[in-house]
Every structure is written in structure tokens, then in C-alpha cells.
Enzyme design. Structure first.
Site, short mmCIF file in Angstrom:
data_model
loop_
_atom_site.label_atom_id
_atom_site.label_comp_id
_atom_site.label_asym_id
_atom_site.label_seq_id
_atom_site.Cartn_x
_atom_site.Cartn_y
_atom_site.Cartn_z
CB CYS A 109 -0.90 0.04 1.23
SG CYS A 109 -2.41 -0.87 1.02
NE ARG A 143 18.85 0.48 2.63
CZ ARG A 143 20.06 0.56 3.20
NH1 ARG A 143 20.50 -0.41 3.95
NH2 ARG A 143 20.81 1.62 2.99
CB SER A 144 10.88 -0.36 7.01
OG SER A 144 9.94 0.08 6.06
CG ASP A 166 19.32 1.65 6.91
OD1 ASP A 166 20.55 1.78 6.73
OD2 ASP A 166 18.77 0.55 7.04
#
Lengths: 442, 442
Positions: free
Chosen positions: A148, A183-184, A206
Site C-alpha cells: 500500500c 529501508r524498512s 538508513d
């Protein structure tokens, strides 16, 4: 010569979301009952409850049904399995964090892929990284839903004309340098991959350092490659980037805005919890302030950018949640239509569908080694091309048409697809075909 | 992962020109006689004759009347003065070089500003540099025509979506870095100024070095400022530019394409003679090759870019002449309509017009010290707002409407204008008003 104040354009997500909202309303009008989203809340965080309430309100405001199911966290897995098997549930959403550990990822995998409105199921994520946009290549009839928030970001970049529609699908970010700070696994890294697959040179930043995602000079590679950039700092990335997207959770991290290239486009998603796309506290506050006539863009609202960003940026988007939830509702519509279609099939039709099922793609990507632990009620969503009957085909086609942009992007990006509908929609005669360098140099 | 050839998009000027051509045809249909362009050829250069022939053919193909007048160069000034005074001549074009010295500029100034379809008269040029877009500020009813080739370049950049329509008029190039290789008085320098006035950071390169044209951080200045950049080389400029526009005459100079940023947009205008926008030999050759089925983009045609540009650029425009001549024909239409309107006025109306005449703007710009030696038959073209009668107003308004884009740009850029029509045409409610930094920081 007169000196003027800077005039950064602040673009609110609510306005970007309007077109998506209209598409969702059109799709909804074609269904005979409200799609039903179930949200699971298994923590006591007041903020999480606020997000849950906002999700429910947005669903209901847009004509969807919503149920909030609260439970103890040890009961959550069983509750999700029940919802997976429940035909009255069309979409499932879990409010994270639950255990705030790697166990949360296991929970994520329990959600039935066909009810996963957030697009975070392992197979979907895995397909995305490999630039495979269908669940059933080479038939390519079943869309592989994109996560999403990353997809919302793409919609925002399209709205802001960062995608250049003169270029072919899959190449429309060519020439753009984009820094993504975060950078999840659920937002930052998939976003960097999607943008690079569309042609951008992406600097993913990150705390561990900088990586570059790109398809190489001249977009020679069909999918992106990732390079470590140990010598680069965040400041180096900012100085060369046309677009800066930042989503570091909390209110401590601030982008050094004085390092941003003058005229860059800046997008903040730090107020969204990265494990859930639905944190819209910032936007709600902004909206309330606007209603009360006291809109004050200086309030921080956990943004990664200080107000001084407007002295450097040409465009600033302070939050993205209202676009994200429209993507989520659109996914819910597609899940609903697919499931209804599937339930209308006879046992022999089901067998035909099952025969289409393709094995997972082989990949060296770490995520590919993790098995999908969901227990889907169906093996495959839909393949209208081989089915003897076309029950509800109109509804399904309508919904698929409404996601035409994504489909075109997918087809263009998919190396296995011969047909290229994207080329057909270029205005005939206005733009020449690309001349391959190999031919030109001959 | 599969390796693909590069896929630079080659965009031909003929396609970009189509919309302009349709606008010109619509405008022409509203006039009761063909506008008449006179071209003056006072040299024996076979190439110049070829351009003259092509001009004539293009005029006639598009429904305009064209006369080529040949004379000795010492007779040219008198011939131009005759044409200035001749009511049957609507537009004047001189094929340069004539003396190939500074005397050519003197000839340029003899052409009546109101018949100067190339937009090179001193007052027009001077207004352009100062970002003044009307001849009669603050009334702002009489458009100050922009030079043909620079305006054609703007039309091309709009077509290629380099202008971002999300941003306000006058700021739509904000965040773009553009290198312009050529700093001639008729193309390179005016182009750099126009692009900088629209928000770009422009690097102007010629044999003497690099200059930067920009409105400063946050576009704080209303018009551009020019800085010498003695430490920068052309290669430095290429490495940081989104767009590279090159027009060094002849076939010796080549842009070092390997220094161009991957995904940049490259535009060549080197086959056009910089003192005349009408050299389209390259395009003619391309078109003939296309007709014969032997289009070969590797042929050099005096381009500043070698074929290897397509290994680096996302978009390549090999020539611009066919866009330029459409701008010229549009200017001819406007000149024709204005002159007809003027001739229909009574002596008292003429006096009213004369009273509107404004003195030249004071400027430190070198060009301002050179006097306009033309002998215009009218002091002012038109000011419909004060005229007692509105003869032919419909035609004039129609033509002005057809140049609505330029008018909006002009109004937005003009610091003296309170009304801002550009804002009114933004889609209501989709984009927030810009928040001035000063207010935000309060």
C-alpha cells in the site's frame, strides 16, 4: 530586481487522494453488498486505537463495512485464521506492533494473501522485488498486489509529474535521482525497488549506510540491482537528488534541509507507523487546523522535515496517509470481487483454476526462503481466459480496468510478456519509437 | 536478469510542431486574406538559398503568401525600409549573414518591430532580458514578442514535460538544471535568460567559459541574475544537468556525450544557422530518408551530439527548425491582425493610441544603449482598452487567445501585474496555495 519570499508549493495528500477516491466510489457502486474489512487490534497503545478508529471512520465514510476485533495478542493468530476462513470477511488488516519483535512478521504471514489488503504477504512482496507483477506468469491474468504505502508514493509522484508520461511505461523515472530515507521491509526497501524498476536512480539511506538501487546506465537491466555505497553519506545523496522521501519514525530524526538541492520535491511519511500505513495523525491535525482557520505549517507533527524545507523545495508533501488508505480500499475492492467470482464457480471450474497454479519463482532473495504460512481458501484467484463460464465477469473486468495504470506498468515491466499495451496507448504519431542504440550504431 | 540495449526516445520536431501547426491553421482561417511574408536574400550562399526556398515552401504549404526579394547587400537597407512602409507586407525576414560583421546587427534593427516575425528587434530583446512581457506596462495589452528559436525551445521543453505544470507559471522549471551550449545574442543567451526566468538553473557555455543564469535559492529574485563561473568546465555542467541543449554551428564541435548524466534530455539545434532559425537541412534529410524507408539516425547532419548520445539520454531531439517556423508563422499572424486593426482606426483613435506610448525602460543592459533605428509606421500596435471603437476586435482577440500560454506566462512573470490569471486556471481544490516561507516561519 525585487526580493521575494520563497514559494514552495505545499501539496496535501487529501487532494492527491481525490481521484483515487472517485475510482473507489465507482467500483463500489458496481457491487451488490459492501466489502467488509476486519481490523485486528491486539495491543493497548492509545495511538494504535486512534489509527484503528480513523481506519474505521474512513471505511464507513467511503461506503465500506468495517469491524474492529480486539483480542489478547496470544489469541491473534487464531482470530486471523478464523477471518481467513470466513466468507463474510473480504479484507484483513492487523494493527502493528503486536509483539514488537520478529514474531510480528510471522503474524503478517498468517493473513490470507487473497484478503491481504496491505499487500504484505511474502509471495506478493517477493514478486515485487523481482519485478514480476502477476501471480500466474506467463498467463498474467492475476495481479500481484503491491504494498500500500509504496504504491501510494508512486501515485503521489505521478500526481506531481515526477513520472514523465512522454517516456514508455517502466521507464518514466529515467533520469530522476531519488533519496529514500527509511529501508524498512514494508515501506522503504520495497519503495526503493519499485522506483528503481521504473527507471530511477535511488539512494536508499538508513542508519547502516547508503545503498544505490538502479537498472544501470541506459536502463540496460530489466530489474534493478543494489550496490553498497560505503563512501556516500546522506548529505551526498541529498545534494544530487531531485526527490527526497523520508519516513524515519518518531520526532527525533530531521533531514538536514540545508543540504537539499534547490527546487527538489520533498515527501514526508514519518508520521505513518512504518509497520502500518494508516497513521494519519498529522493529516488529521492539519485538517482540523484548516477547519478552525488556524493552519500553521510550522507545527512539527513528527515530520522528518523542518519548516525550513520550504526555503529549498519546490514542492513539499507533509504526509501521505490519505492516499495510502485509498490504495488499501481499492485493494479491498479487488479482493472482494475476486472472492465473489471464485465462490460462484462449480467444482470443475475450481479444478481448472487449480491446474493454472504456478510454483513460486526461484529467487536468491532472503525473503523467498520464508514460507507463506497462510492457509488460503483458494489456490488461485482468477483466470478468466480458461474458465468455461464468465460469472460476474463484468464486475471483475471493471475493477481490473480501474487499475489499468498498474496493469500497464506491470506488463511493460514484465520481461516474459510479449504484448505491450503501453505502446498502443501512446498518442499515435506524436512520439517516435525509440531507436535501440545497437541498431543506431550499426 | 537480462541485458537490454538502451532505449533512448528520439522525438522529431515535426511531431512536436503538429499542435502549433493546427493553432496556426485555425488562426489563419479567421483572416480574410493571406498574411504576406517577405524574405530578403542578399548573399550568394547556396545554403542560404536553400533555407529561403524551404521558408517559402513552408509558408505556402501552410496557406501564407511568401515573396523572396533578392538584392545586393548594399541595397538591402533601402529594400527593408520600403517593405516597412508597404501595407501589403505583414512580416519581414532577413537571411543572415549579409555582411557577416557587426553591420548585420544594424540591418536587424532596421526591420520594423511590428513586422519583425523573428522577434529580434532591440526593444523586444531588451524586454525579454528584463522579464517584461508587454510593450505598454502597466496596461499590459500589447504583447512583447519573444525570439523565435528560444520560444520554440520552450515549446519543446513543455512538450517533453520538462516544465512541471503542478508548479505556478513562471516557476515551472524550478529544480531543473539546464546546460545551453551557445551564447549567441539571438538564440543562446536569450534562451538561457528565458529558462532562468521560468525557474531553471541554467549553465550557459561557450568558448569564453561558463556563466550561470538563475533566480537564486528559492527563486527569490523576480528575474534572473548572471554569475561568471570561471572554475567550471563544460564537463562539470553536463554532469549535473537534467537537460542539455546544444547549438554550436558547423560539424566540428561535438558534445562529450560520455559526460552527460544518465537519463538526461538532449536537444540539438546546431544545424540551424544561429542568426536565422530556418535552417532545416537536417530535418529535411531525415524526412526524405524516412520517405525512402532508409532513415538512419547515425548520419551526422551537423549535429552536436554523436549517435552515442542515445546510450546516455532518455530523450533526444535531433533538430528544432520545424517548431521554430511554426512560432514564426504564429508571430506573422499576430503582426497581420494587429496591423489590420491599426489601419482601420480613425485619426482621433490614432492619437489615443499614441498617448499610450511608453518610454523605453531604463536598463543597464548593454543592448539598451543601442538605439532602435527602425522607422515604424505606427507608434503602438494596439490598446483595445481605451479605443472608442472595436473594429475587427474579434479577430484580434481570437489571435490573442491562441497565444494564451505565452500571455499567462508573461502575466505571471511580470512584477507589475496584480491580476494573475495563471492561478485561476489551476484545477480548483487539487493543489494548495503556496505558503510563503516568511509566513510559515512566523
Amino acid at each position: 530586481m525585487s526580493a521575494n519570499p520563497t514559494s514552495c508549493k505545499v501539496v496535501l495528500a487529501a487532494n492527491i487522494a481525490k481521484k483515487l477516491q472517485a475510482e473507489v466510489a465507482d467500483g463500489l457502486a458496481k457491487l451488490d453488498r459492501k466489502p467488509h474489512l476486519v481490523g485486528f487490534l491486539a495491543n493497548k497503545d492509545p495511538a494504535a486505537r486512534m489509527y484503528a478508529d480513523w481506519t474505521g471512520k474512513t471505511c464507513i465514510d467511503n461506503g465500506f463495512a468495517f469491524t474492529l476485533r480486539e483480542c489478547e495478542r496470544e489469541e491473534l493468530e487464531e482470530a486471523i485464521r478464523d477471518a481467513n476462513a470466513d466468507d463474510t470477511v473480504d479484507g484483513i488488516l492487523v494493527y502493528y506492533p503486536v509483539f514488537n519483535s520478529s514474531r510480528d512478521r510471522t503474524i503478517q504471514y498468517i493473513v490470507d494473501m487473497h484478503k491481504d489488503v496491505e499487500g504484505l504477504s511474502p509471495k506478493l512482496i517477493n514478486n515485487m522485488y523481482q519485478n514480476i507483477r502477476f501471480l500466474d506468469p506467463p498467463h498474467n491474468t492475476q495481479k500481484s498486489i503491491l504494498p500500500c504505502t509504496p504504491l501510494a508514493m508512486i501515485k503521489i509522484l505521478e500526481y506531481l509529474n515526477i513520472y514523465n508520461t512522454i517516456l514508455d511505461y517502466g521507464k518514466r523515472l529515467w533520469g530522476r535521482r531519488i533519496t529514500v530515507i527509511n529501508r524498512s521491509e514494508v515501506v522503504g526497501r520495497p519503495l526503493a525497488a519499485l522506483l528503481a524498476n521504473d527507471g530511477a536512480e535511488v539512494y536508499s539511506v538508513d542508519v547502516t549506510g547508503v545503498q544505490r538501487f538502479s537498472r544501470g546506465q541506459g536502463l540496460r537491466n530489466q530489474q534493478h540491482v543494489v550496490e553498497e555505497k560505503p563512501d556516500m553519506t546522506m548529505e551526498d545523496c541529498l545534494a544530487i537528488s531531485d526527490v527526497v522521501i523520508s519516513g524515519v519514525p518518531g520526532d527525533k530524526f530531521k533531514v538536514p534541509v540545508e543540504k537539499i538541492r534547490d527546487g527538489a520535491v520533498c515527501i514526508n511519511f514519518s508520521s505513518e507507523k512504518v509497520s502500518s500505513p494508516l497513521n494519519a495523525r498529522f493529516e488529521e491535525t492539519i485538517e482540523k487546523e484548516k477547519e478552525n482557520g488556524e493552519a500553521d505549517m510550522t507545527t512539527q507533527h513528527e515530520q522528518n522535515f523542518t519548516p525550513a524545507v520550504k526555503e529549498h523545495a519546490s514542492i513539499y508533501v507533509p504526509a501521505v496517509g490519505k492516499v495510502t488508505i485509498m490504495i488499501l480500499l481499492r485493494n479491498l475492492l479487488v479482493c472482494t470481487a475476486m472472492a465473489r467470482y471464485f465462490r460462484s464457480l462449480t467444482p470443475s471450474q475450481l479444478s481448472a483454476l487449480k491446474s493454472l497454479e504456478t510454483p513460486s519463482n526461484i529467487s536468491n532473495h532472503p525473503i523467498a526462503s520464508e514460507e507463506n504460512t497462510s492457509t488460503p481458501p483458494i489456490d488461485s484467484m482468477l483466470s478468466s481466459s480458461i474458465l468455461p463460464e464468465r460469472i460476474d465477469k463484468t464486475n471483475v473486468e471493471t475493477l481490473l480496468n480501474e487499475t489499468a495504470d498498474e496493469l500497464k506498468r506491470m506488463v511493460q515491466n514484465n520481461p516474459d510478456v510479449d504484448a505491450k499495451p503501453a505502446e498502443a496507448i501512446e498518442r499515435a504519431g506524436t512520439v517516435e519509437e525509440a531507436v535501440p542504440a545497437g541498431k543506431a550504431a550499426a
